[in-house]
Each structure stands twice: as C-alpha cells, then as structure tokens.
Design a protein around this motif. Structure first.
Motif, mmCIF file in Angstrom:
data_model
loop_
_atom_site.group_PDB
_atom_site.id
_atom_site.type_symbol
_atom_site.label_atom_id
_atom_site.label_comp_id
_atom_site.label_asym_id
_atom_site.label_seq_id
_atom_site.Cartn_x
_atom_site.Cartn_y
_atom_site.Cartn_z
ATOM 1 N N GLU A 77 1.049 -3.083 -6.048
ATOM 2 C CA GLU A 77 0.871 -2.465 -4.731
ATOM 3 C C GLU A 77 2.031 -2.782 -3.794
ATOM 4 N N ASP A 78 2.630 -3.960 -3.944
ATOM 5 C CA ASP A 78 3.710 -4.374 -3.032
ATOM 6 C C ASP A 78 4.963 -3.523 -3.190
ATOM 7 N N TYR A 79 5.102 -2.868 -4.325
ATOM 8 C CA TYR A 79 6.279 -2.032 -4.579
ATOM 9 C C TYR A 79 6.259 -0.711 -3.815
ATOM 10 N N VAL A 80 5.119 -0.372 -3.221
ATOM 11 C CA VAL A 80 4.896 1.024 -2.815
ATOM 12 C C VAL A 80 5.065 1.280 -1.319
ATOM 13 N N VAL A 81 4.772 0.298 -0.484
ATOM 14 C CA VAL A 81 4.593 0.585 0.945
ATOM 15 C C VAL A 81 5.895 0.527 1.747
ATOM 16 N N GLN A 82 5.885 1.207 2.882
ATOM 17 C CA GLN A 82 7.027 1.282 3.804
ATOM 18 C C GLN A 82 6.481 1.148 5.225
ATOM 19 N N PRO A 83 6.244 -0.062 5.690
ATOM 20 C CA PRO A 83 5.541 -0.199 6.976
ATOM 21 C C PRO A 83 6.362 0.240 8.188
ATOM 22 N N VAL A 84 7.663 0.413 8.027
ATOM 23 C CA VAL A 84 8.492 0.884 9.142
ATOM 24 C C VAL A 84 9.696 1.576 8.514
ATOM 25 N N VAL A 85 10.300 2.486 9.245
ATOM 26 C CA VAL A 85 11.290 3.356 8.609
ATOM 27 C C VAL A 85 12.484 2.587 8.063
ATOM 28 N N ASP A 86 12.852 1.472 8.684
ATOM 29 C CA ASP A 86 14.020 0.714 8.217
ATOM 30 C C ASP A 86 13.772 -0.020 6.904
ATOM 31 N N VAL A 87 12.520 -0.206 6.567
ATOM 32 C CA VAL A 87 12.141 -0.937 5.354
ATOM 33 C C VAL A 87 11.829 0.074 4.256
ATOM 34 N N SER A 88 12.400 -0.120 3.089
ATOM 35 C CA SER A 88 12.081 0.784 1.972
ATOM 36 C C SER A 88 11.158 0.088 0.982
ATOM 37 N N PRO A 89 10.339 0.868 0.286
ATOM 38 C CA PRO A 89 9.471 0.270 -0.737
ATOM 39 C C PRO A 89 10.317 -0.339 -1.849
ATOM 40 N N PRO A 90 9.938 -1.501 -2.342
ATOM 41 C CA PRO A 90 10.703 -2.113 -3.432
ATOM 42 C C PRO A 90 10.955 -1.171 -4.614
ATOM 43 N N ASP B 262 -1.425 4.956 -6.613
ATOM 44 C CA ASP B 262 -2.074 6.060 -5.899
ATOM 45 C C ASP B 262 -3.114 5.567 -4.890
ATOM 46 N N TYR B 263 -3.598 4.365 -5.082
ATOM 47 C CA TYR B 263 -4.611 3.813 -4.168
ATOM 48 C C TYR B 263 -4.030 3.370 -2.817
ATOM 49 N N VAL B 264 -2.706 3.323 -2.697
ATOM 50 C CA VAL B 264 -2.090 2.554 -1.616
ATOM 51 C C VAL B 264 -1.564 3.397 -0.466
ATOM 52 N N VAL B 265 -1.119 4.620 -0.746
ATOM 53 C CA VAL B 265 -0.307 5.342 0.237
ATOM 54 C C VAL B 265 -1.129 6.158 1.232
ATOM 55 N N GLN B 266 -0.525 6.422 2.361
ATOM 56 C CA GLN B 266 -1.135 7.201 3.452
ATOM 57 C C GLN B 266 -0.069 8.150 3.991
ATOM 58 N N SER C 122 -0.128 -3.565 1.499
ATOM 59 C CA SER C 122 -0.167 -3.666 0.038
ATOM 60 C C SER C 122 -1.292 -4.599 -0.405
ATOM 61 N N ARG C 123 -1.693 -5.509 0.450
ATOM 62 C CA ARG C 123 -2.818 -6.401 0.163
ATOM 63 C C ARG C 123 -3.949 -6.094 1.126
ATOM 64 N N PRO C 124 -5.214 -6.328 0.785
ATOM 65 C CA PRO C 124 -5.679 -6.768 -0.529
ATOM 66 C C PRO C 124 -5.311 -5.774 -1.627
ATOM 67 N N THR C 125 -5.103 -6.280 -2.826
ATOM 68 C CA THR C 125 -4.752 -5.418 -3.957
ATOM 69 C C THR C 125 -5.970 -4.585 -4.380
ATOM 70 N N VAL C 126 -5.705 -3.608 -5.211
ATOM 71 C CA VAL C 126 -6.781 -2.774 -5.735
ATOM 72 C C VAL C 126 -7.799 -3.638 -6.466
ATOM 73 N N SER C 127 -7.302 -4.574 -7.221
ATOM 74 C CA SER C 127 -8.192 -5.461 -7.962
ATOM 75 C C SER C 127 -9.051 -6.298 -7.002
ATOM 76 N N ASP C 128 -8.453 -6.795 -5.923
ATOM 77 C CA ASP C 128 -9.236 -7.517 -4.913
ATOM 78 C C ASP C 128 -10.334 -6.625 -4.322
#
Lengths: 388, 388, 388, 388
Positions: A28-41, B29-33, B95-101
C-alpha cells in the motif's frame, strides 16, 4: 569517462540500492501521493526505469522489445518533448500497474540494459546517457526517502520506516567563524573525467568581498530560541510573500514537529521521537532560514561563498539553503533534445541549495553540486548555515 | 422488526458479500481515491465496520475491546457529532492501516457483533441500529462497485473488474405511455415490520394532475440522436448552471464513453466494450437527463409520479433522475444524536433518484426508496425515464 | 392586458423611479462591484435599457437607431441566445461608458419607446414584452437598493444612502398560530388580465396536510436567543453543506451585523444603527433560517403552505425563505427564444422565497409571486416565518 | 542631500505632476481595479498622500490634524508594521472616499507639508524621508500610467487617454554588438549627495567574463519573426513554469496586441493603432523575453552586464528584463522600522529590470536603478535587449 566495466558496476549498484530502499515498504505504501510534490514510490521505480528504456534502449539496443507501450504515458515525468504523460497530480490515482508489474518492468529493463552494455559496443554518447541515468536514479533514491517520510509522517498512525535510519547526526564541535578574503575565485566543475550535471558547468570566475561563514549548521536548540522570541510573529523578519505564506498555512515551527503534551517531538524515519536539541534543524523553507538569519542579524551565504569556503567545514547532512537564485552560469548551454530539459528549464523562481543530506545517495553529491527547490518547500532534509 | 435469528442471517450475508465484491481486487486497488466523491475500497471496508463498533459495540457489548482507538479518526465519514475525522479528500492519502489490517479489524468486529447478538439479549432499539448498519453496509456495497468502476475507468490501462458483471441489461419490449389519472395519492413507507430509512416516512397524501410516463428507460440509441442533433450545443435546452458546467468541463457525452477510431466505446466493469445501442443510457448527470427531456419536448417525472406509476413498469437497472428536489416529507423527524445525521442533513441542493441499479445490493431498494445526489454527479449508474 | 395608455403610464413611472433611486448616489457609487452577485448601479441602468432596445425597438420600431452597437455586449446579463456579453464578474471593471453616457442611453431608449408606443400600433405580443420589460426593471429597482446597500455596507466608511429609507418596520401585534385544515388547494396564478411571470403558471391543485403557521416574522430578539444558545455551534441544527459554509466563512450572525463595543449594531441604508430587537430579523441565508427553525423544534413552511395561508397574515417587509426548492409547476412551459431564459433555466439548486420586502417596487409583488435565490445568499432583505 | 529649497521645488513639482496625469480621466476611471496588480487611480492619489502623512506629518509636524483617521486603513499599501489595511484586491470595491474627497485630502497634506518645510527646521533624517516620499510618488506616477492603460486597454470600448502620449519611440540606427572585456567591475550607487534607493547600495565589485551586448532593443518586427516561427509552440524554448503559464492563459502574443481583420493592432494610450514594426516590442513577460533570446541562440544580459555596458547605448524607453534575480547586494542593510519594508522584503522570486520606460517620471531613473517584477507580469512597458 567511466569504463564500460565501471559503468556496469555503477548501474548494478544503483538499481539494487533503489530496491533496497523500497524493501521496507508494504504494498500500500507504494501507491499514495498525499501532496503533488510527493510521488508514489512505485512511480519512482517505474520512472527511473522508463528513463533507460526511453533514452537508451528504445532507439539503440537491437531487438529491444518495449515492455508495455502504455508505460511511457504513465512514467514520463516532465519531458514535454518525449510525449504525453499522466498529469503530475494524478500519479497517486493509479492503482495499476501493480507493484509487482513495476518490478517486472524494472527487471525487464535492467536485464536488457546489462545485455546491451555487455554485448554491444555503445558509443561514448550513449555511455554518457547511461551514466546520467544512474545519477538520475540516485536523485530519485533521495526523493524516495523524503517522499516515504512525507507519506508516513502525514499518516495519523505515524508508521516506522526503519529503526536504523539515522537522520539526526550531531555536529559535536564548537561553533567558529571561518574568514574568507576578498578576491577573485573560481567556481563550477572543471569537466574532467568525473560526472557532473550541465548546470555545474562551466568553470568560471567570480568576485567575492571578504566574509565570514560558520563551521556549523544551525541546531534545533538555536532555532527554538528564535521561536521563543516570537520569530514567526515579527513581520519585519520575513519576505512579503513569506509572511502571507506562513499566515495562510499557520506555520509556526519546522515541518514534522509536533507538540505533544508540552514537549516538542519530531517525526523521523524511526517514528515519532523527542526533538534532539543538538541536532541540526531540518525541514524548513528558505523563508524560515532567511527569517532566522535576519533575526540573528546575519544572512545566508551565497552559493559562491559556500563553494569557496566548503573545504574548511563539514557538510552533507542537510541541504543548505543559500541566498542565490538558481540561474545559469556564464557559459551554460543546454543539451539538444529532451535531455536538455533536465536542468535548464527550472532556472527561474527557485533557490540553490548546496551540500547534501542524510538521504542523499552515496557518491552522488560534490562541492560543485547545485540542488534547487522553490522557497516554500520543506519536505527535503533542508537546513542552514549562517554567514556575515 | 426482524427476529434476532433473521438479523444474524442478514448481518452474516451482508458482511460476506462486501468481501466478495472486493475479492476481485489487487491490494493496490484498495488504496486510491482519484476524486473526492470516490472513496478507497479499504476505506469502505473499514467505515462499515466502524459503524457497528461505534454505534453498537462500544457502548453496549460487555467487555468489548476497541480494536484500535485511532481507527475512529480514520473511518468516521460524516458524523460530526461522533468526533474528529480524516478530511474526506485525504482518504486516498493513507497507505496505513494496510488492507490486511482492515480485514483483521473487520473480523474482530464481525465476531464480536455475532457473539453479542447470540449471547446477549439486545434491546429492540439496538437491534434496529444493527439492522440499519446492515442496510448502511449494503449502500456501501453499491458505492464499492461504482467507486471501483471510477478507479479502473480512469486508469489509462482500463483494467477489467470481472467478466461476469453485466451492467447493461436490455429492455426488450416496445415503448408505451402509461396513463395516470388526476387525483389524490398516498406516498411513502407505511412503517410496518419492514425496514426503511427515515426519509421515506411518513406516509402522506399528495395531489397529482393526470400525466403519462414511459414504460422504458431512454436507450443509448435515443441519446445518440440527441447528441447528433447538437444537444450539447443548444443553450436553450440547459439550466444556466448546467450550461456553465458542461462548457467548463467540456462535457459532450455521458461519462465512460470513449470515441475510439470513430466508434463509441463504453468502459464497463468488463472492460472497454463497443457501446450497445439498445442498452439504457447510463452515467449521466441530472443536467443531461433534463436537457434530453427538453429536447424531446417532454420532462422528467417527479418522484411522486414515479412512485404512483412504478408498479406498471420494470425498474431497477438504473437510478432514475426525477425532477424532485430532495426535501423532507410532511411528517419527517430526525433521529436524536449522531444517527440523525444519516439522511436529513443532506436535504438541500440535491435531486431525488428512484428505482435502483445493476449495482444495488439485493433486497436493498424498494418503491419508496429515495436516493439522492447532486445534479452534476455521474459516477453512479444513473439513467432516465420520460414523462409528459 | 393593459391598455396602451396604462402601459405608457407604467413605463414612464418605472423609468422615472429607477432614476430616483439612483439620485442619492455619487458618480463613484455607480461603478463598483464588490462581489460577483452585486452589479454596479450604472450596469442596472444600462441593462434595463438594453432590454427594451433588444427585445422591442431593434426589430420592431421603424427607423430606430441603435444607440451604440457595443452596448449590447456591455449590458446583456444572461441571455445566452442574445449574443456575447461581458463576463459577470467583470461588470465592475468597466469605467466606461460613463454614468453620463448611460443616462444619455436611457433617454434615447425611453424617448424612442414612448414614440413607438404612441405613434405605432404595437401588436399584443409586443405590448406584453414591454409590460414584461417594466416588471423586469422593477426587479432591478429592488436589486439596485440591495446592491447599493452591499456597496455601502462593505465600505469601511459606512456611508448613508438616505435618512428616509425605513427598512425595519415593526410588527406591533401578538404572535399567534394560524391553523390550516387538511385538503386539496389551488395554487398559482389564474392568468387573467393581470401580469404575472411564467413561473407562476399554471393554476393547479396540491394536497396539504393540516398545519399551523405564525402570523408574525421572527424578530431580532428571538434570533438573538438562538445565537445566545450557541445556535451557530450546534452541528445537529445545520445541513451538512451549511455547516461547512458557516465555518469556512466564520459566520456567527446575520449579514450587516457589527458588534461595536459590546453592542449589536446593524448597517442600514440610514447608516450604522443600534439593532432594534423588535424588528424582523433580516439578511440571513436559508441555511440560517432553517437552523433557527430546527432549534425551535419547528420548520419553515413550504411555498404552498405560505400561499394558502397568506391572506390571514401581513407580509411584504421580508422575502420569506420557504422549504420549497424552486421547481416548475405542473403545466409550466417556457417562452420560445431568448425570453424563455427569463425564469426556467434557474429551476435547480435554488430555494423559493415568498412575500416581498421593504425594497420591492410598488405593485411588483403578489401572493403568487415566486422569488428564488441560492440558499447561501444574504444580501437581499430575507427573513423567516415559522410553521409546524 | 538636497537643500530645503530644492526639496520644496521637488515636492511641488511631483505633487502637481501626479494630478496632471489624472487630469485626462473621467471620475469613473479613478475607481476601478480590473486585476489585482492594478490599483484604482484614486487609490494612488490617496496612497502617495498617506505616505507623507504617516511617515512625516503625523509624528513631526506641530499641530498637524490628521485629515481622517480612517484613511490610514484605506490607503496603506503594504507596510505591515504601519497598521491594518484594506486587502489589496478590495481597492476597486470602494466607491468612497470620492475622487473629490481624495483631492481635498491631497490638498490638506500638500499644504501642511509645505508649511512644515517652510516654517520648521526639519532634521536631515526627516528631509530624507520627504525626498523618499517624492521618489515614491514618482514611482506611482509610472504606475498610474500603466494602470490607466490596463483599465482602458481592457475595456471593450478602448477609450483614448491622450493623443499626445507617445509610447513607441523608434530607435533609428543600425544594430551593433558592443564588446565588453573580461575583468573586475564596480557596481551600484556610490551614495553621494544624490538620491538612490537602499537596494542600489552598496557599491561593490563583481567579475565579468567577456561578452557582447546589443546597442538596440528588440523590435516588433523581430518579435513577429519569432511568432511566425511558432515560438509560442516550441516547448524547448521555455522555462517549465512559463510553458504551463502560456498554455493556461493561451498566450500567443505580447499584451495589448489584437489581431483585427488579419492585421496586428496594438492598444496604446492614444487608442487602438496599427502595430509599428520598427518600435521596440513591449508588454511582454520575462518568460517571453527569455524564450525569444533562446530562439535567437542568445541570452538576456545580467543586470551587471547591463550596468557596465549602459553608457554605450541609449536606454529609457523600455524596462529591460535581465537574467538576474532580485537579490540583496553584498553590503545591503534594511532601514529600521516600516520604511525598511520599502524594497528588501521583495527580494525573492522576482527579476531585475534595468533602464526605464516611456512612462517613467522625469529624473526618476538612473543607471544603477533596480526595478523588479514577477516574471509573468506584462502590464509595464517592458522590453528586451540581447546579449551573447
């Protein structure tokens, strides 16, 4: 120029290290972009891969099969002349390709590039692009760490990245003022065998009036004095646009600081920790660095003052804001084509930072290195050193 | 009121079915908005769980251990009186809690609630809240499907959710006009044993002038005629704010339609498919539904006209936009406390939709059911039926 | 339909009265637009003139010379089908045409229209458009007063418009509840000889359950009790979007209220004055009217409840928010062409207000009149009456 | 330092000339603010007056009566430490004080200051502030002209300001390249008797490598070649943020250019005129100046290169964009108190312009003068000169 053998070593080490940085993450940590300057891993993993596919393999490696034609659209960053791309703020909206897909893509390109390097006889020009690609990926290694810190540091659960990542080394020696005499000095990279970016060229002369520069970075303890004296409330210490900015965003301390039951804590890659007063202050904007210097009756050094004096002090734990705007050196010329977009097109409205940080990749920085960010940005490991 | 045994069955079925919907997803797929109206699937999983923990277990089940105190902050949606919560637009930044959590959290609450239902003797009031919680989760089952469609449909790779999800059932019979006579009619839910939402109460009388209503939904083929006639370019067909909106966003067709090499395609949960001209048109805003009706020289029915006539036509594949604004019925009263926020506080600036859709959970809709959305929203399976 | 002679009288009176309203202004006051909903007075003067030029003279009066071809662009308001126009938010950016030019334009059109009415024999259809134009101008007379109040009330110097404009008439009689019996009622305008807008047609039946409605408007004193009880801080009293809105804009009292040295003052067209506790509260949004009613355990009447009961109470000093959304009546049809844009295209996301206000032009309102505004707007003389 | 007699002369001339500039306006023209960077002319009249009242008369002139206590709030610009002020974007929302009031205010302050200068014996420090106030007002004289041009140039009626204002002087001589030798040069104002701003101090040394600079400004004809070659469409010519900006705002030519029936016209203070190909191009942003230079394979000079070479070319009709960011000179120190806000707080994210323009007040500019604007601004009479 590196030998082909050295380059294979550099390439292998770089690719491996990027994946090591990510080995501490959940999917899950690879996916998110909480602000535009930060890219998902996962975007960093894909983008650094696309760079080699786009600028090396696609047009040079015989029989190279593009992994997925649609990935160019997904993983291009800002190379306008290399085709359409996902809008930057949408990078965190893409659940696909999955992390597993991206690792397959990496493997496909890593293998193909190694095969190409070993079997073919690439021209010097292409070897240079591959070397650039490795340094490009090292830059993204630093961004991976700072972006992960942002992702975790802005999550209400404050996850730990790694208990072993020490981001607050202490400068355990007395503060002194180093004197530099008035005169003509030489600046920039003397393009020899070693790698440098185009913005460090060309080697040229500047004139400096005499000045003094501190041998130490400003510490948390010193910055707390500024805060205690109402530094964030004294309008005359701030640039006009800085004053509007700190008030709009209600900024009253460096980024990642949290007052918990009356005590300052700092989110670090080890988790939330008590603030260490002796550590160099970090995660502040140019605006705050400038206001602090004003409050001390001093100033930030220019990038030239920094470069001339740097051999007499330790550096490398914080990117140090300078007073210098990011502008071209006298003999600066851009590469032709898309790679010319690497540095030059950012030379307006940004400030130069010198040195390097705890997150900078090994062998990536040097005393002529010119980093640059917009003056309000705080998610890098920034800090400051005073001059007068 | 249901028996405790029926309620256990309902609860079990509901919890299981939610997880079945998600069984087709990858972790990412569970993570994005991708847009504020769409929530990450893991948020839906956690939020429907929090509902039972917050409104049932926390204050009623003996010895219940809250799974994680911090989850209330993460998974509250809009219950202002139930404490602070993550800003809605930030749900996709976590990204947290994870899907598993989140699945562990679900299991913890599901087990505790079953134990509570089987071992204790909950009051009728609490049984009602549990039944409400099941219907609440069924609403989120529909949102899961529409949000997943948004996440996949706006990804440049256009992933397939399931080859088995049929969202375009054909109405294979001739169009006719059903006549309804002028007179007084009764509207709303006659609160008997069966569940309904507070907004369907109370049962009351309204007066209708005679009207005609179609036995069929408008099809893609019919909507294409409107487009071919320049419907999106004729200002007199549109509300003032609709005209500004379609021009600002350059809207010229329903959502999820793509013109590929001259042919209309539609993104569906089975992937990108040729548009079926006989399927009921879907994913359009109230504004577009209204403009289409204007163009035909007809109108949308009111929610009352729909309710009175519905027994004479098939419904349930599309949420049907009505001309009615979402307002309280004459004898409407809100629940006291946080559960009073369920429906009432949205009764302004929204339009009522009647019927149900291919994504609506089984046994969830009924002919008195009042769904409501802002007039510009298109990510639900919306459609329209004409009246005159 | 009016006789030609009556129409000349109406036209003359209307044109003259508009200019009387503006006679209290300095030149500068005609120019500004402090917020997008407020138009500069000189724009109102020009726009009401353009209406007659565009919809009557241009195509009907023999030998009519358009005053200035460019004015259509400057003074069109929202008639999309009548050509391009200045963006609404730019009306206050135009220093030209000058006030003096606009008065010349008025005179040109007034004279031409009178000549046309007296010399030619206009068709009934055209006479109707002229009558509509007079009522249109009367609507703008009210807007002139409320816009001038906004311009002055938001100026730090708080200028006085006129010492003679009484906006706070007292309802000097006891509060009582009027009862209305359940049954079928008739609603709307029975299009006879008298003028009405298309949105009041057609005459139709509705069903009402029995209800009670107050004979008095809510007063400042009563509203102060709501404020003193923390009405603006109790989330359960508010619609979801209202809650966000009052918090974003930090709204804690009606518009034009100022706390000066511990006492409530109200900006009025006579200047800043102590708040009169017995006057009907005014300048509040639908959201606030609704929250007040919730707090009292009552509700706002629907527009039908208001219309049926109105003959038993005094009305006309405040536009009274109703619970009804602004929707078409059963037999509503739009005019063909640009004049069809007059009312119909606003029938979404607005609330109906009934009655009239201290600023409404004489003979302009009636008991079937349907005014409408977005629920957050407060610059009109709005108020509320309770029902239960 | 000036003598008191010289200062009286300067003060009188300055005050009179400001009013002369406004003598061509209608009352309405004094009021509007079509964009946040442009202030209403009456605001300039009041603000330059407030400066003398606030910084000279209030605390120094015996028996001075403040004209209106509330004007400080209305006419303060950006002196945060001098009290609250009207939000900048609201300046055009104020119809009061009227133009006539503002002229009375001016007379009150002008008379009081002359009386003070003639009767009292002000300290050198105060004389300096008065001299600063005169130069401050001269800056606003230029802004008056450019703001009036904006107000008229964006009005669909395109009014004429004055038939006598020539803004397009031709440089009627051949283009040549002036050579400057490598070496150390002195820069800045050698604070003697003559006035200068604090940002021109202190006098200091810089090192220049050899370069060439044009003796002529770039002309409209030359800029049209860039446009004809698709300069606005070639991404590699532009900074990253410039590219986003020109595309967002659809910028494809300098400001005030209009294509009318296939021919380029330019709005000037004389009205809309055919574009003169030989006039120096004007009203372009730094971004456009930079892109033009890139396209020519050249560059903009730095402010130091300009200053060193300037005695060998004509300048003064266009503010010339330089490559230099606006930063403090080595020995720069701010005034204490509010006057320290004059220049220093803008030293970030702006570019230096050198020279002066057709709108610059007489005796106001000099070869050490450092003007500065954000890189996207175009409403000043900007232009460019090439270097290589």
């Amino acid at each position: 120029m590196m030998t082909s053998r050295e380059l294979i070593q550099l390439f292998n080490d770089t690719r491996t290290h990027t994946e090591h940085i990510c080995s501490f993450l959940e999917t899950e940590d690879y996916v998110v972009q909480p602000v535009v300057d930060v890219s998902p891993p996962k975007w960093h993993l894909g983008h650094t891969t696309w760079f080699f596919e786009e600028f090396v393999l696609k047009n040079n490696a015989p029989d190279y099969q593009i992994y997925d034609e649609r990935y160019a659209y997904v993983f291009n960053s800002y190379y306008e002349s290399a085709g359409d791309k996902v809008v930057r703020s949408d990078r965190g909206n893409l659940s696909r390709p999955t992390v597993s897909d991206v690792y397959s893509y990496r493997k496909h390109v890593t293998d193909a590039l190694l095969k190409y390097l070993k079997k073919e006889n690439p021209s010097e020009k292409i070897l240079e692009v591959i070397e650039l690609g490795c340094h490009h990926e090292k830059q993204h290694q630093e961004l991976l760490l700072t972006d992960i810190k942002y992702i975790f540091g802005n999550n209400p659960l404050h996850p730990v990245y790694s208990e072993d990542f020490e981001e607050n080394p202490i400068q355990d020696f007395p503060q002194e003022w180093l004197e530099v005499k008035e005169g003509v000095y030489e600046i920039g990279h003397n393009k020899s065998k070693d790698f440098c970016y185009d913005n460090e060229l060309g080697f040229h002369k500047i004139y400096l009036h005499s000045y003094q520069i501190s041998n130490k970075l400003v510490t948390n303890k010193e910055y707390l004095e500024f805060m205690a004296d109402g530094g964030y409330l004294q309008v005359l210490l701030w640039h006009a646009e800085a004053w509007d900015w700190i008030n709009l965003h209600e900024i009253r301390s460096p980024f990642y600081w949290h007052k918990v039951e009356g005590e300052w804590q700092q989110y670090t890659l080890k988790g939330l920790k008590p603030l260490n007063p002796d550590a160099p202050v970090t995660h502040l904007s140019y605006y705050e660095a400038f206001a602090y210097a004003q409050w001390k009756g001093m100033r930030l050094p220019t990038e030239f003052e920094w470069e001339v004096a740097q051999k007499n002090f330790e550096w490398g734990s914080r990117w140090e804001w300078t007073e210098s705007a990011y502008s071209p050196y006298p003999f600066y010329t851009k590469e032709p084509g898309a790679l010319g977009e690497y540095n030059g097109k950012f030379m307006v409205n940004q400030k130069v930072l010198r040195g390097g940080s705890v997150a900078t990749a090994r062998n990536h920085t040097r005393y002529t290195y010119r980093n640059f960010f917009h003056p309000h940005l705080r998610w890098q490991f920034t800090g400051l050193r005073l001059a007068k």
